[in-house]
Motif scaffolding. Structure first.
Motif, mmCIF file in Angstrom:
data_model
loop_
_atom_site.group_PDB
_atom_site.id
_atom_site.type_symbol
_atom_site.label_atom_id
_atom_site.label_comp_id
_atom_site.label_asym_id
_atom_site.label_seq_id
_atom_site.Cartn_x
_atom_site.Cartn_y
_atom_site.Cartn_z
ATOM 1 N N ALA A 417 0.837 -1.206 0.000
ATOM 2 C CA ALA A 417 0.000 0.000 0.000
ATOM 3 C C ALA A 417 0.869 1.253 0.000
ATOM 4 C CB ALA A 417 -0.940 -0.001 1.204
ATOM 5 N N HIS A 418 1.983 1.184 0.722
ATOM 6 C CA HIS A 418 2.926 2.306 0.739
ATOM 7 C C HIS A 418 3.554 2.509 -0.639
ATOM 8 C CE1 HIS A 418 6.017 5.024 2.215
ATOM 9 N NE2 HIS A 418 6.952 4.241 1.687
ATOM 10 N N ARG A 419 3.855 1.403 -1.336
ATOM 11 C CA ARG A 419 4.519 1.469 -2.647
ATOM 12 C C ARG A 419 3.568 1.801 -3.795
ATOM 13 N NH1 ARG A 419 8.074 -0.562 -5.629
ATOM 14 N NH2 ARG A 419 6.649 -2.073 -6.560
ATOM 15 N N LEU A 420 2.360 1.248 -3.758
ATOM 16 C CA LEU A 420 1.505 1.268 -4.939
ATOM 17 C C LEU A 420 0.338 2.239 -4.865
ATOM 18 C CD1 LEU A 420 1.337 -2.599 -5.553
ATOM 19 C CD2 LEU A 420 2.925 -0.942 -6.561
ATOM 20 N N THR A 421 0.134 2.885 -3.716
ATOM 21 C CA THR A 421 -0.967 3.850 -3.602
ATOM 22 C C THR A 421 -0.429 5.172 -3.065
ATOM 23 O OG1 THR A 421 -1.637 3.449 -1.288
ATOM 24 C CG2 THR A 421 -2.448 1.899 -2.955
ATOM 25 N N ASP A 422 -1.303 6.154 -3.030
ATOM 26 C CA ASP A 422 -0.937 7.469 -2.502
ATOM 27 C C ASP A 422 -1.236 7.586 -1.007
ATOM 28 O OD1 ASP A 422 -0.138 8.373 -4.994
ATOM 29 O OD2 ASP A 422 -2.164 9.001 -5.534
ATOM 30 N N LEU A 423 -1.632 6.488 -0.374
ATOM 31 C CA LEU A 423 -1.982 6.526 1.045
ATOM 32 C C LEU A 423 -0.752 6.801 1.906
ATOM 33 C CD1 LEU A 423 -4.375 3.449 1.273
ATOM 34 C CD2 LEU A 423 -5.038 5.856 1.390
ATOM 35 N N SER A 424 -0.918 7.638 2.905
ATOM 36 C CA SER A 424 0.159 7.865 3.871
ATOM 37 C C SER A 424 0.178 6.705 4.868
ATOM 38 C CB SER A 424 -0.067 9.175 4.616
ATOM 39 O OG SER A 424 -1.205 9.074 5.452
ATOM 40 N N SER A 425 1.247 6.620 5.642
ATOM 41 C CA SER A 425 1.331 5.555 6.643
ATOM 42 C C SER A 425 0.225 5.692 7.691
ATOM 43 C CB SER A 425 2.709 5.559 7.308
ATOM 44 O OG SER A 425 3.042 6.848 7.771
ATOM 45 N N LYS A 426 -0.158 6.932 7.996
ATOM 46 C CA LYS A 426 -1.265 7.135 8.946
ATOM 47 C C LYS A 426 -2.563 6.558 8.393
ATOM 48 C CE LYS A 426 0.297 11.262 11.456
ATOM 49 N NZ LYS A 426 0.020 12.676 11.747
ATOM 50 N N SER A 427 -2.814 6.811 7.099
ATOM 51 C CA SER A 427 -4.048 6.321 6.473
ATOM 52 C C SER A 427 -4.055 4.796 6.393
ATOM 53 C CB SER A 427 -4.193 6.918 5.074
ATOM 54 O OG SER A 427 -4.299 8.313 5.133
ATOM 55 N N ILE A 428 -2.902 4.204 6.091
ATOM 56 C CA ILE A 428 -2.809 2.741 6.046
ATOM 57 C C ILE A 428 -3.099 2.166 7.426
ATOM 58 C CG2 ILE A 428 -1.251 0.796 5.651
ATOM 59 C CD1 ILE A 428 0.231 2.632 3.629
#
Length: 471
Positions: A417-428
């Motif tokens: 998710a960190h590599r392939l999306t624009d989500l921040s670590s907080k959002s993940i």
């Protein structure tokens, strides 16, 4: 029979539409809808906080107030409801109307106030006139506007044309790389300089700001550095996310932000993500970024991409056929910058090889000039693909289980998710019901395993391949 609340609101809209330009009305008032009317209070649903800010601004408040009084009678109150996260109804908030700013005229006069000296004095320190660092090409006249970016453009144009309108201040603009954020914020500065030539306008990047702060620390001139920035009338800062983890620089920016905001000066910041997803930025700064208007600049839609291609090609003396424009616009979807790159590459290839520009030539250029659009991957897809690879049930990933296989799968999701999306670590972390620290640890753990374990590297590769190839 008493009209229902929707009919009453439509009557309001009919009155407002007669007082405002058609484009303004369609952009800002048509999307609003009546939710209820009871006990002298009108409840209106709007798409975002930006609409509330505009309704309460000096420019449109009178039109709205007069329409409300005409339809509902004197003493009517209004409240607004919008989703903080546009796609999440559970994030809805409701706020009551407030009175518009009374300090607008004073601020506007301050920005345009003539100075007798060619230099500027602030807190007893005298500075030479500011070099704005603005690129004259980045003006509003050169900016392509379509349905996808009209809201952000309208806010920026309003702020540049009416710098005393503190409703939109500070303005936090976010979006992916290459969608036109720099052009739009510089256009604000150029418009202010056109209207108020003596205004001290400065465009800078966060990296430049950080470098200047480092020099100030080295030379023991931090106070002079802060005083200089507090003397700016319009401060435009690009890529604010690059201050992440720079505690000293953030501590220097904090009093600059506070002072400029208190004095009614314009603050415009860009970022690749919204304030709530800015990792490594201190909470007190993030809270201040939310004081004004936060707006996304999305990737250009199809019609806007075609418009950009027509303008860029005409500017370079190139008359692209509609077929060529359609092919490029259909495949280059991520950014304005990539569209510009394709146009330049087409010109170069056609000129050097004396070739006619055809859809086939455009396809060849796109293959080498840009990344053609790939399948859009989201968090849920990563969860499903990872669960399938590890042969576990999706639900257990979100449980509190610490079994080795489940924890490995969960960490793989964090990594992908960190590599392939624009989500921040907080959002993940929010999606997985885990803390921000846990996500950072999970990402690092998988990265470390991939570096030394062929099995871990193969697992990550197979899951990513499955995500890209699934129909």
């Amino acid at each position: 029979m008493t009209p229902d609340h929707r009919t009453l609101w439509q009557q309001c809209l009919n009155i407002i539409s007669g007082k405002l330009p058609e484009k303004v009305f369609n952009t800002w008032f048509t999307p609003a809808e009546s939710l209820a009317y009871a006990d002298g209070k009108v409840s209106i649903g709007v798409p975002s906080e930006s609409f509330v800010a505009l309704y309460e601004s000096d420019e449109y408040y009178d039109a709205l107030r007069d329409a409300l009084r005409s339809v509902y009678g004197p003493g009517v109150k209004i409240e607004y409801t919008y989703n903080v996260v546009s796609t999440d109804p559970t994030s809805a908030v409701t706020i009551e109307s407030s009175t518009p700013s009374t300090g607008v005229n004073n601020v506007r006069q301050d920005v345009s106030k003539p100075r007798n000296k060619p230099r500027h004095e602030h807190e007893g320190v005298v500075y030479e006139a500011v070099e704005s660092q603005l690129n004259p090409v980045y003006n509003f006249e050169n900016y392509c506007v379509g349905d996808s970016n009209r809201l952000a453009y309208t806010i920026a144009e309003n702020l540049g044309s009416n710098p005393g309108n503190t409703v939109f201040n500070p303005f936090f603009l976010y979006g992916k790389t290459g969608v036109g954020k720099t052009h739009l914020v510089q256009a604000v500065g150029i418009r202010v300089k056109e209207k108020f030539p003596r205004a001290r306008v400065l465009y800078t990047t966060s990296r430049t700001f950080e470098n200047q702060y480092g020099i100030a620390v080295r030379d023991k001139k931090v106070n002079e550095f802060i005083n200089y920035y507090q003397g700016i009338d319009v401060l435009l800062i690009d890529d604010i996310q690059e201050l992440s983890g720079k505690a000293g620089t953030q501590n220097a920016f904090y009093p600059i932000f506070n002072y400029l905001h208190q004095k009614g000066k314009i603050l415009v910041m860009t970022s690749d993500r919204p304030p709530v997803e800015l990792d490594g930025i201190m909470d007190r700064l993030i809270s201040r970024f939310k004081w004004g208007v936060i707006e996304v600049l999305p990737t250009p839609d199809l019609e806007l991409r075609k418009q950009i291609l027509r303008r860029k090609s005409a500017k370079n003396g190139l008359n692209l056929s509609q077929d060529v424009i359609d092919v490029i616009a259909a495949h280059v979807t991520d950014s304005v910058r990539e569209l510009e790159g394709v146009v330049i590459s087409l010109i170069t290839r056609a000129t050097l090889l004396n070739q006619e520009i055809t859809p086939e030539l455009a396809q060849i250029v796109m293959q080498s000039a840009v990344k053609l659009s790939k399948r859009k991957i989201n968090f849920d897809m990563i969860v499903e693909a990872t669960a399938s690879h590890f042969n576990i049930d999706v639900d257990v990933i979100f449980s509190r289980s610490r079994l080795r296989d489940i924890n490995d799968a969960r960490q793989m999701i964090m990594y992908l998710a960190h590599r392939l999306t624009d989500l921040s670590s907080k959002s993940i972390g929010y999606k997985l019901n885990r803390t921000h620290v846990t996500v950072l640890h999970g990402i690092k753990s998988v990265a470390d395993r991939i570096a030394v374990s062929p099995a871990a590297a193969q697992a990550a590769s197979e899951i990513e391949h499955a995500l890209q190839s699934t129909d």
